[in-house]
Design a protein around this motif. Structure first.
Motif, mmCIF file in Angstrom:
data_model
loop_
_atom_site.group_PDB
_atom_site.id
_atom_site.type_symbol
_atom_site.label_atom_id
_atom_site.label_comp_id
_atom_site.label_asym_id
_atom_site.label_seq_id
_atom_site.Cartn_x
_atom_site.Cartn_y
_atom_site.Cartn_z
ATOM 1 N N ALA A 220 49.806 -53.560 -6.129
ATOM 2 C CA ALA A 220 50.860 -53.291 -7.106
ATOM 3 C C ALA A 220 50.710 -54.191 -8.329
ATOM 4 C CB ALA A 220 52.235 -53.502 -6.461
ATOM 5 N N LEU A 221 50.387 -55.467 -8.104
ATOM 6 C CA LEU A 221 50.198 -56.400 -9.227
ATOM 7 C C LEU A 221 48.968 -56.024 -10.051
ATOM 8 C CD1 LEU A 221 50.977 -59.808 -7.457
ATOM 9 C CD2 LEU A 221 52.455 -58.502 -8.990
ATOM 10 N N ARG A 222 47.925 -55.581 -9.379
ATOM 11 C CA ARG A 222 46.695 -55.214 -10.092
ATOM 12 C C ARG A 222 46.925 -54.011 -10.999
ATOM 13 N NH1 ARG A 222 41.884 -53.948 -6.199
ATOM 14 N NH2 ARG A 222 43.235 -52.137 -5.807
ATOM 15 N N ALA A 223 47.772 -53.074 -10.571
ATOM 16 C CA ALA A 223 48.077 -51.917 -11.422
ATOM 17 C C ALA A 223 48.801 -52.360 -12.696
ATOM 18 C CB ALA A 223 48.922 -50.910 -10.643
ATOM 19 N N LYS A 224 49.742 -53.284 -12.566
ATOM 20 C CA LYS A 224 50.458 -53.799 -13.740
ATOM 21 C C LYS A 224 49.503 -54.550 -14.658
ATOM 22 C CE LYS A 224 54.790 -54.197 -11.132
ATOM 23 N NZ LYS A 224 55.494 -53.119 -11.862
ATOM 24 N N LEU A 225 48.582 -55.285 -14.068
ATOM 25 C CA LEU A 225 47.592 -56.022 -14.854
ATOM 26 C C LEU A 225 46.649 -55.073 -15.588
ATOM 27 C CD1 LEU A 225 46.441 -58.948 -15.370
ATOM 28 C CD2 LEU A 225 44.904 -58.496 -13.455
ATOM 29 N N SER A 226 46.274 -53.989 -14.923
ATOM 30 C CA SER A 226 45.288 -53.062 -15.493
ATOM 31 C C SER A 226 45.807 -52.345 -16.731
ATOM 32 C CB SER A 226 44.878 -52.035 -14.434
ATOM 33 O OG SER A 226 44.287 -52.659 -13.319
ATOM 34 N N VAL A 227 47.126 -52.092 -16.795
ATOM 35 C CA VAL A 227 47.683 -51.414 -17.961
ATOM 36 C C VAL A 227 47.420 -52.234 -19.224
ATOM 37 C CG1 VAL A 227 49.820 -50.661 -19.074
ATOM 38 C CG2 VAL A 227 49.445 -50.182 -16.659
ATOM 39 N N GLN A 228 47.721 -53.541 -19.174
ATOM 40 C CA GLN A 228 47.485 -54.379 -20.345
ATOM 41 C C GLN A 228 46.004 -54.514 -20.645
ATOM 42 O OE1 GLN A 228 49.801 -57.949 -20.642
ATOM 43 N NE2 GLN A 228 48.344 -58.962 -21.997
ATOM 44 N N LEU A 229 45.184 -54.641 -19.624
ATOM 45 C CA LEU A 229 43.738 -54.783 -19.857
ATOM 46 C C LEU A 229 43.153 -53.534 -20.513
ATOM 47 C CD1 LEU A 229 42.572 -56.569 -16.578
ATOM 48 C CD2 LEU A 229 42.734 -57.546 -18.876
ATOM 49 N N LEU A 230 43.495 -52.357 -20.007
ATOM 50 C CA LEU A 230 42.930 -51.124 -20.540
ATOM 51 C C LEU A 230 43.417 -50.848 -21.963
ATOM 52 C CD1 LEU A 230 43.168 -48.834 -17.385
ATOM 53 C CD2 LEU A 230 41.098 -49.771 -18.415
ATOM 54 N N LEU A 231 44.706 -51.060 -22.198
ATOM 55 C CA LEU A 231 45.276 -50.747 -23.506
ATOM 56 C C LEU A 231 44.947 -51.789 -24.560
ATOM 57 C CD1 LEU A 231 48.815 -49.382 -22.552
ATOM 58 C CD2 LEU A 231 46.806 -48.094 -23.267
ATOM 59 N N THR A 232 44.383 -52.921 -24.157
ATOM 60 C CA THR A 232 44.036 -53.963 -25.120
ATOM 61 C C THR A 232 42.527 -54.114 -25.291
ATOM 62 O OG1 THR A 232 46.007 -55.162 -24.381
ATOM 63 C CG2 THR A 232 44.496 -56.347 -25.798
#
Length: 532
Positions: free
Chosen positions: A395-407
């Protein structure tokens, strides 16, 4: 009845001044007084002072040139613009699509009383916004040019006519917004686009205002003749404040006629719009096979859906998604003029241009902080995510991935544009591409860590965890400060080892911090998330 309904409308507009939604109780008298004083300071002190200074810079020169009418026309148009923009969205939400429409219409209250109360609230807000522009202009003219009886009478009439015209225009624009809103399926992107367009126009005028005003004052006579010939109604509009009888009669008749037409049209369409429930799409059920997703893909889709469904989330935590490619394009266009200036400014420190371009990408990327409020945004529904048969780290990795992909993807584009604009060597280009990616990884891990350590799960409005939480403030400021470190460290001591060696060391240091944050999130972060 009208008085009671108007009191209710104004209480809704200023509800946050008297009621604390987070604590679910009324504010103290001291807090209410502080909010009211702050509002008065902003409206009268800041906005009123700004337009007073503008009036002082224009009134005497234009009056000396015999262009008093043009002075009042310009200030009047600014008042109409600000008044309409300030009240149009209140018209949309308070007049047409208010949440209590069904409740009020079910009561034995005349429809005209409901319309009248809501129109009066729109009128008062429009008068407040337009008055903060035209009232200083009138008072400044009285004290610096003339305060004859004709001018006083004409100025007061102009103030009243502007407020009525703002009401008419706000109702018309609010009707358009309401009609469009009822037909839209996805309103989030429309809200974001409109907000960004407003910000762009606002900052354009802020940066260009002084140049435009100086040019207009210097060529006022020429512009005045053109307006008087090609836009005669504007000339009559400005002459109202000077006490011109013909102008006062014509403009008053036109404004009242427009208001009468608006009232008639509003009376016919109010019930239809107020009782509309929006566009509903009819679909026939067809059996389809849903493609199975992995746990990671499903959680990532959930996080993206949350981000894309909230205009507040996108505007406040994802502005870098738009600014990174824009910055890259600007560098490509202005790079030829910018790079010689940088070379001259840092002549004694070779390689500074590459470090500075890399820093610019990092600073813009720091505006993305989606991971910081992502845990708090779960709110009271956090238990649903905790009960799913998934590991906390997933669950934490999914939240992290949103910022990584969009940035990271927009940052790669901006870094490539910076390398092309700066004419960097192969090694400098590689480092300009990689260093921002390392900083983005560290920022995302830091934002998620702070959000996990300082969650706010008891909010009543999503704007609280998005804009008012300590995790967002620390993540945003921390990311921006760290984004400035590449050029700051290089100028202080890094230039001694050379730009390429310094950037490689800075990237290694950033990756080491990221590794520490990653290990903590994967081991102890999951336990902390499960215990929330």
């Amino acid at each position: 009845m009208l008085k009671i309904l108007l009191k209710k409308q104004m209480a809704e507009v200023f509800r946050s001044y008297f009621y604390d939604a987070k604590k679910n109780k009324a504010r103290s008298k001291a807090a209410v007084a502080a909010y009211i004083v702050l509002f008065v300071v902003i409206m009268l002190g800041v906005m009123g002072g700004m337009f007073t200074l503008l009036a002082l810079s224009m009134s005497a020169p234009m009056a000396a040139a015999g262009l008093d009418w043009l002075y009042f026309a310009l200030m009047g148009l600014l008042a109409i613009l600000l008044g309409s923009f300030g009240s149009v969205f209140n018209t949309y939400s308070g007049l047409y699509l208010a949440k209590d429409n069904d409740l009020l219409l079910s009561m034995p209250i005349p429809v005209n009383a409901i319309m009248g109360a809501r129109l009066l609230s729109v009128y008062l807000l429009g008068l407040m916004y337009s008055g903060v522009v035209i009232l200083p202009a009138v008072i400044v003219y009285w004290f610096t040019v003339s305060a004859s009886l004709g001018v006083i009478a004409g100025s007061i009439l102009l103030l009243l006519l502007i407020s009525i015209f703002v009401l008419t225009l706000s109702c018309a624009l609010g009707w358009v917004v309401a009609k469009i809103s009822l037909k839209l399926k996805n309103k989030s992107f429309i809200t974001v686009v409109i907000s960004l367009a407003f910000f762009a126009i606002y900052y354009f005028f802020c940066f260009r205002a002084q140049t435009i005003i100086s040019d207009f004052v210097a060529n006022a006579v020429t512009y005045g003749e053109k307006i008087k010939g090609a836009a005669y109604p504007i000339y009559l509009f400005g002459c109202v404040a000077l006490g011109n009888g013909k102008a006062m009669a014509v403009v008053t008749a036109v404004v009242l006629a427009l208001f009468g037409v608006m009232w008639l049209l509003l009376g016919r369409s109010f019930l239809k719009i107020a009782t509309s429930s929006g566009k509903t799409e009819r679909r026939m059920y067809r059996e389809t096979r849903t493609q199975r997703k992995s746990i990671g893909a499903a959680l990532l889709g959930k996080e993206f859906a949350r981000f894309l469904s909230s205009p507040n989330y996108m505007l406040n935590c994802g502005l870098g998604v738009l600014l990174l490619p824009i910055s890259g394009i600007v560098l490509l266009i202005k790079g030829r003029d910018l790079m010689p200036m940088l070379a001259m400014a840092f002549d004694n420190q070779p390689g500074s241009a590459a470090v500075l371009l890399c820093t610019a990408v990092c600073v813009v990327a720091s505006m993305n902080d989606m991971a910081a409020p992502s845990i708090s945004l779960e709110g009271k529904n956090l238990w649903l995510l905790q009960l799913l048969p998934v590991k906390p780290w997933q669950a934490l990795r999914a939240k992290l991935s949103v910022q990584l992909l969009l940035t990271s993807i927009p940052a790669l584009f901006a870094s490539a544009c910076a390398a092309i604009a700066g004419g960097l060597s192969a090694v400098e280009t590689l480092l300009t591409l990689l260093v921002p990616q390392a900083v983005i990884l560290m920022m995302a891990l830091l934002n998620l860590t702070v959000g996990l350590k300082m969650p706010n799960l008891t909010w009543t409005s999503e704007i609280v965890p998005i804009k008012q939480s300590a995790s967002v403030m620390i993540g945003l400021l921390g990311g921006m400060i760290y984004g400035i470190l590449p050029i700051a460290g290089f100028l202080m001591f890094g230039h001694r080892m050379g730009a390429n060696a310094y950037m490689a060391c800075f990237m290694a240091f950033t990756l080491a911090i990221s590794a520490g944050l990653y290990v903590w999130l994967k081991k102890k972060g999951g336990a902390a998330f499960a215990a929330l």
